[in-house]
Design a protein around this motif. Structure first.
Motif, PDB file in Angstrom:
ATOM      1  N   THR A 339      18.170  22.605  -6.898  1.00 31.87           N
ATOM      2  CA  THR A 339      18.117  24.010  -7.303  1.00 31.87           C
ATOM      3  C   THR A 339      18.443  24.925  -6.135  1.00 31.87           C
ATOM      4  N   SER A 341      18.184  28.858  -5.074  1.00 35.01           N
ATOM      5  CA  SER A 341      17.484  30.076  -5.476  1.00 35.01           C
ATOM      6  C   SER A 341      18.020  31.283  -4.723  1.00 35.01           C
ATOM      7  N   SER A 360      25.741  25.941  -4.211  1.00 31.91           N
ATOM      8  CA  SER A 360      24.936  24.859  -4.787  1.00 31.91           C
ATOM      9  C   SER A 360      25.254  23.508  -4.159  1.00 31.91           C
ATOM     10  N   ALA A 400      17.806  30.959 -15.165  1.00 33.96           N
ATOM     11  CA  ALA A 400      18.364  29.738 -14.560  1.00 33.96           C
ATOM     12  C   ALA A 400      19.594  29.260 -15.329  1.00 33.96           C
ATOM     13  N   LYS A 402      22.684  26.152 -15.459  1.00 32.10           N
ATOM     14  CA  LYS A 402      23.010  24.788 -15.057  1.00 32.10           C
ATOM     15  C   LYS A 402      24.486  24.717 -14.701  1.00 32.10           C
ATOM     16  N   LEU A 412      20.982  23.461 -10.510  1.00 26.92           N
ATOM     17  CA  LEU A 412      20.491  24.677 -11.156  1.00 26.92           C
ATOM     18  C   LEU A 412      20.641  25.846 -10.195  1.00 26.92           C
ATOM     19  N   LYS A 414      19.205  29.969  -9.825  1.00 31.42           N
ATOM     20  CA  LYS A 414      18.320  30.956 -10.449  1.00 31.42           C
ATOM     21  C   LYS A 414      17.880  32.006  -9.449  1.00 31.42           C
TER      22      LYS A 414
END
Length: 416
Positions: A339, A341, A360, A400, A402, A412, A414
């Protein structure tokens, strides 16, 4: 006829595929039967974690301890300041002592997952060669150690020949590395009674030098043992993936990504990797490795679970498998996906899909992300992305999203 070891450790090494060369296999076998043998592998502190390219060495140390002997995980706090030319095309970048010490701490986190450290006879210890190399008197070192090495012989080693054949610079600093590694073996023999150095096949020349130096100066018989050069069935190097190095520390690579690396093993490598990187019974390794078609995927999941359990614990392995099933079998999101953020202030009204793929880690660069999109391999919430100019809004990220690169790599994104 193949020599059949009497000691449990060498039997494991031979039967599971760890054994390439040994300076005196029968002599080492006899010594292992006499009692606890301290043995070492050296690791330079070039990063704050090791990656799976070092895992075969770590498993050797684990089996050494499991069969009643003492692992010595030598940290190269001193030699890291120089750089091992073995298998390298160019000189190593210099690091500060502070950075090297930080890296040593990170690497210890890897070893404590695989080995038991302490003061017992078979407990692992982790010395640092900076303890003795930093204190060396150069003139005295040259007088005592230099006469035991000839330039003629040193020029025959693959680590030196490769660089010279390619007309790439090999500094005098690096040329000293093999002397210092040999000195390490002799010093460890004096301090800890170490009688065996292990390493990859590219270390054979350095190991033999250490065996010879210890015999000549300390009048002690010691041994060297190497593992085969490990490559995947497609010829690619072990330890790398499309996304980069497969690190062993979870703060460098999530358990899910680690699990997925092993789950994506080539069919032809499953049996070999089960033997080398797990403690599953050999007969079961052979049975699983011989499976075909869809059944081989079950073997890959067993491999991924076993290796991830050793590296990160059973809870992490179970969570990674559950996430994989959620993502691949049910088309869901999966709680354990890597993930990224963002703060709402950093996003503003939105962020481009290209930036999301780069941040990511699913793409190495903006160019790679655009190519992925153009080739139809990029998805946002399981829907193909066709426009590299697509913007993802702050509202979308609050819930969030994908991201998918192909069928096997997901993350993910978010707002926190």
């Amino acid at each position: 006829m193949t020599y059949k070891p009497k000691s449990e450790f060498l039997h494991v090494m031979q039967s599971r595929g760890f054994l390439q060369d040994c300076t005196d296999l029968e002599g080492l076998d006899d010594r292992l039967l006499e009692g606890v043998l301290p043995a070492y592998i050296g690791f330079d502190a070039t990063a704050d974690s090791l990656h799976v390219g070092s895992l075969i060495q770590i498993m050797m140390l684990r089996w050494l301890q499991k069969t009643g002997h003492k692992p010595v995980t030598l940290m190269g706090g001193g030699t890291t300041k120089i750089g091992d030319p073995s298998g390298k095309d160019e000189s190593r970048q210099m690091m500060t002592p502070e950075r090297i010490n930080e890296n040593v701490g990170g690497i210890f986190k890897v070893f404590e997952k695989y080995l038991d450290f302490g003061d017992g006879a078979t407990d692992a210890v982790q010395p640092n060669n900076a303890e003795w190399l930093d204190k060396l008197n150069y003139i005295e070192f040259l007088r005592d150690i230099g006469p035991h090495f000839t330039i003629n012989r040193m020029l025959t080693f693959d680590s030196v020949k490769t660089r010279l054949d390619r007309e790439q610079p090999l500094t005098f600093l690096e040329f000293n590395y093999m002397l210092l590694q040999s000195y390490d073996f002799m010093e460890l023999n004096k301090r800890y009674g170490v009688g065996l150095q292990m390493g990859g096949s590219d270390q054979w020349g350095n190991i033999v030098n250490g065996v010879d130096l210890t015999r000549r100066i300390s009048q002690t018989q010691v041994f060297g043992l190497t593992t085969p050069l490990l490559t995947k069935a497609d010829g690619s190097k072990m330890g790398k993936s499309a996304a980069g190095a497969i690190w062993l520390n979870e703060d460098k690579l999530s358990s899910y990504e680690f699990w997925q690396f092993w789950r994506n093993t080539l069919d032809a490598d499953v049996g070999k990797f089960l033997r080398l990187f797990t403690e599953i019974d050999l007969n079961e390794c052979e049975r699983l490795g011989a499976l075909e078609g869809s059944e081989i995927n079950e073997a890959k999941a067993i491999l991924a679970n076993a290796v991830t359990t050793l590296a990160h614990g059973s809870e992490a392995a179970n969570a990674a498998e559950a996430t994989a099933k959620e993502v691949f079998e049910k088309g869901g999101v999966g709680e354990d996906l890597p993930t990224i953020s963002f703060d709402a202030a950093d996003i503003g009204d939105g962020i481009s899909i290209v930036q999301l793929f780069v941040k990511s880690g699913l793409s190495g660069s903006g160019k790679d992300a655009k190519r992925l999109i153009a080739d139809g391999g990029a998805k946002l919430d399981d829907v193909a992305v066709t426009d590299a100019g697509t913007m993802v809004t702050a509202d979308q990220l609050r819930g969030a999203v994908k991201l998918s690169a192909g069928k096997k790599r997901h993350a993910l994104a978010k707002i926190t």
